[in-house]
Design a protein around this motif. Structure first.
Motif, mmCIF file in Angstrom:
data_model
loop_
_atom_site.group_PDB
_atom_site.id
_atom_site.type_symbol
_atom_site.label_atom_id
_atom_site.label_comp_id
_atom_site.label_asym_id
_atom_site.label_seq_id
_atom_site.Cartn_x
_atom_site.Cartn_y
_atom_site.Cartn_z
ATOM 1 N N ALA A 14 -1.414 0.593 -6.109
ATOM 2 C CA ALA A 14 -1.877 0.515 -4.636
ATOM 3 C C ALA A 14 -0.917 0.226 -3.432
ATOM 4 C CB ALA A 14 -3.327 -0.320 -4.316
ATOM 5 N N GLY A 15 -0.230 -0.867 -3.790
ATOM 6 C CA GLY A 15 0.980 -1.417 -2.677
ATOM 7 C C GLY A 15 1.961 -0.366 -2.521
ATOM 8 N N LEU A 16 2.419 0.395 -3.651
ATOM 9 C CA LEU A 16 3.358 1.356 -3.576
ATOM 10 C C LEU A 16 2.681 2.450 -2.758
ATOM 11 C CD1 LEU A 16 4.959 0.865 -6.968
ATOM 12 C CD2 LEU A 16 6.019 0.173 -4.736
ATOM 13 N N LEU A 17 1.506 3.010 -3.170
ATOM 14 C CA LEU A 17 1.149 3.992 -2.583
ATOM 15 C C LEU A 17 0.995 3.986 -1.072
ATOM 16 C CD1 LEU A 17 -1.643 4.961 -4.919
ATOM 17 C CD2 LEU A 17 0.081 6.493 -4.203
ATOM 18 N N TRP A 18 0.734 2.806 -0.594
ATOM 19 C CA TRP A 18 0.599 2.319 0.819
ATOM 20 C C TRP A 18 1.985 2.343 1.406
ATOM 21 C CZ3 TRP A 18 -2.538 2.529 4.275
ATOM 22 C CH2 TRP A 18 -2.643 1.928 5.662
ATOM 23 N N GLY A 19 3.119 2.258 0.640
ATOM 24 C CA GLY A 19 4.335 2.240 1.227
ATOM 25 C C GLY A 19 5.302 1.165 0.882
ATOM 26 N N GLY A 20 4.800 0.111 -0.042
ATOM 27 C CA GLY A 20 5.534 -1.144 -0.139
ATOM 28 C C GLY A 20 5.758 -1.858 0.991
ATOM 29 N N PHE A 21 7.241 -2.325 1.181
ATOM 30 C CA PHE A 21 7.615 -3.171 2.183
ATOM 31 C C PHE A 21 7.829 -2.355 3.444
ATOM 32 C CE2 PHE A 21 11.281 -1.478 -0.131
ATOM 33 C CZ PHE A 21 12.220 -0.801 1.220
ATOM 34 N N ALA A 22 7.667 -1.159 3.578
ATOM 35 C CA ALA A 22 7.823 -0.112 4.756
ATOM 36 C C ALA A 22 6.491 0.692 4.533
ATOM 37 C CB ALA A 22 9.072 0.249 4.585
ATOM 38 N N PRO A 23 5.425 0.151 4.941
ATOM 39 C CA PRO A 23 4.126 1.213 4.900
ATOM 40 C C PRO A 23 4.384 2.432 5.750
ATOM 41 C CG PRO A 23 3.407 -1.152 5.498
ATOM 42 C CD PRO A 23 5.070 -1.007 5.395
ATOM 43 N N ASN A 24 3.991 3.475 5.058
ATOM 44 C CA ASN A 24 4.333 4.857 5.422
ATOM 45 C C ASN A 24 3.294 5.126 6.950
ATOM 46 O OD1 ASN A 24 5.780 5.486 3.032
ATOM 47 N ND2 ASN A 24 3.896 6.162 2.027
ATOM 48 N N ILE A 25 2.383 4.722 6.845
ATOM 49 C CA ILE A 25 1.509 4.943 8.000
ATOM 50 C C ILE A 25 2.134 4.189 9.327
ATOM 51 C CG2 ILE A 25 -0.637 4.392 9.452
ATOM 52 C CD1 ILE A 25 -0.737 6.507 7.012
ATOM 53 N N ILE A 26 2.970 3.103 9.265
ATOM 54 C CA ILE A 26 3.450 2.454 10.362
ATOM 55 C C ILE A 26 4.649 3.429 10.727
ATOM 56 C CG2 ILE A 26 4.882 0.576 10.900
ATOM 57 C CD1 ILE A 26 2.998 -1.333 9.266
ATOM 58 N N LEU A 27 5.402 3.786 9.851
ATOM 59 C CA LEU A 27 6.481 4.730 10.104
ATOM 60 C C LEU A 27 6.129 5.781 10.823
ATOM 61 C CD1 LEU A 27 9.643 5.321 9.200
ATOM 62 C CD2 LEU A 27 8.456 6.677 7.582
ATOM 63 N N LEU A 28 5.097 6.470 10.382
ATOM 64 C CA LEU A 28 4.536 7.594 10.877
ATOM 65 C C LEU A 28 4.250 7.352 12.325
ATOM 66 C CD1 LEU A 28 2.614 9.357 7.942
ATOM 67 C CD2 LEU A 28 4.686 10.428 9.122
ATOM 68 N N ARG A 29 3.361 6.499 12.767
ATOM 69 C CA ARG A 29 3.152 5.856 13.971
ATOM 70 C C ARG A 29 3.925 5.732 14.992
ATOM 71 N NH1 ARG A 29 -2.155 6.799 13.648
ATOM 72 N NH2 ARG A 29 -3.499 6.088 12.198
ATOM 73 N N GLU A 30 5.324 5.344 14.101
ATOM 74 C CA GLU A 30 6.418 4.923 15.273
ATOM 75 C C GLU A 30 6.999 6.212 15.842
ATOM 76 O OE1 GLU A 30 8.498 2.012 12.983
ATOM 77 O OE2 GLU A 30 7.387 0.376 13.479
ATOM 78 N N VAL A 133 2.402 10.900 -6.729
ATOM 79 C CA VAL A 133 1.989 10.950 -5.236
ATOM 80 C C VAL A 133 3.097 9.957 -4.696
ATOM 81 C CG1 VAL A 133 0.387 10.116 -3.366
ATOM 82 C CG2 VAL A 133 -0.204 11.649 -5.410
ATOM 83 N N LEU A 134 3.163 8.922 -5.141
ATOM 84 C CA LEU A 134 4.085 7.552 -4.506
ATOM 85 C C LEU A 134 5.566 8.154 -4.454
ATOM 86 C CD1 LEU A 134 5.743 5.241 -6.367
ATOM 87 C CD2 LEU A 134 3.390 4.929 -6.936
ATOM 88 N N HIS A 135 5.962 8.718 -5.708
ATOM 89 C CA HIS A 135 7.306 9.399 -5.657
ATOM 90 C C HIS A 135 7.662 10.545 -4.808
ATOM 91 C CE1 HIS A 135 10.617 11.975 -7.402
ATOM 92 N NE2 HIS A 135 11.080 10.719 -7.867
ATOM 93 N N HIS A 136 6.801 11.715 -4.802
ATOM 94 C CA HIS A 136 6.814 12.765 -3.937
ATOM 95 C C HIS A 136 6.971 12.142 -2.282
ATOM 96 C CE1 HIS A 136 5.277 16.156 -1.648
ATOM 97 N NE2 HIS A 136 6.329 16.527 -2.356
ATOM 98 N N THR A 137 5.891 11.314 -2.119
ATOM 99 C CA THR A 137 5.922 10.662 -0.713
ATOM 100 C C THR A 137 6.899 10.142 -0.492
ATOM 101 O OG1 THR A 137 3.558 10.704 -0.960
ATOM 102 C CG2 THR A 137 4.279 9.531 0.940
ATOM 103 N N GLY A 138 7.473 9.274 -1.048
ATOM 104 C CA GLY A 138 8.729 8.208 -0.932
ATOM 105 C C GLY A 138 9.907 9.091 -0.562
ATOM 106 N N TYR A 139 9.864 10.326 -1.471
ATOM 107 C CA TYR A 139 11.318 10.972 -1.303
ATOM 108 C C TYR A 139 11.112 11.596 0.097
ATOM 109 C CZ TYR A 139 14.170 15.264 -1.903
ATOM 110 O OH TYR A 139 15.237 16.195 -1.718
#
Length: 154
Positions: A14-30, A133-139
């Motif tokens: 769950a933590g990795l799907l969220w983005g780990g130490f760099a949450p994907n949603i925060i990155l996208l919102r920035e 999903v987490l691998h694809h999204t992380g890439y």
């Protein structure tokens, strides 16, 4: 695997799907929506295209996890949306929808009633789907971050 180990694995996924130490949603919102449609020289995608591609793959795997009994092609031909310059409302709406879909997948992963390791009729299991999903999204999030740096977003 005992109950505590399975719980820990679910939390880690769950933590990795969220983005780990760099949450994907925060990155996208920035990311500045005014730069989301820019395609840099040498690339065939913009931040807008990447977000659409990430969401399309994510939706496929989410549907598999919600309806494993259906014959879902888990790796259909890559979906790359048409590029355009999204307005602020459109960009934020796409992020909101992605966040809702992501939260839905995370809830499934964390649910102890969901059989994470049980093979489904297609031979795959939900833990495999979550890791894919987490691998694809992380890439692709890495690509998006690089585009943002080149465009002066960060």
């Amino acid at each position: 695997m005992n109950h505590n180990e399975e719980y820990e694995l679910r939390e880690q996924l769950a933590g990795l799907l969220w983005g780990g130490f760099a949450p994907n949603i925060i990155l996208l919102r920035e990311f500045d929506h005014r730069k989301a449609g820019v395609i840099l020289d040498g690339l065939h995608f913009s931040a807008w295209i990447l977000l659409g591609h990430i969401r399309a793959r994510h939706k496929t795997f989410l549907q598999f996890m919600k309806h494993p009994e259906k014959e879902i092609d888990l790796w259909p031909k890559a979906q790359w949306p048409e590029n355009h310059q999204p307005g602020k409302e459109e960009w934020n709406k796409a992020i909101d929808e992605y966040e809702a879909e992501l939260n839905e997948m995370i809830a499934l992963v964390k649910d102890p009633e969901i059989p994470l390791f049980e093979r489904q009729s297609n031979g795959r299991n939900f833990s495999w789907a979550a890791m894919t999903v987490l691998h694809h999204t992380g890439y692709h999030i890495g690509q998006l971050k690089t585009i943002g740096r080149q465009l002066g977003v960060w």
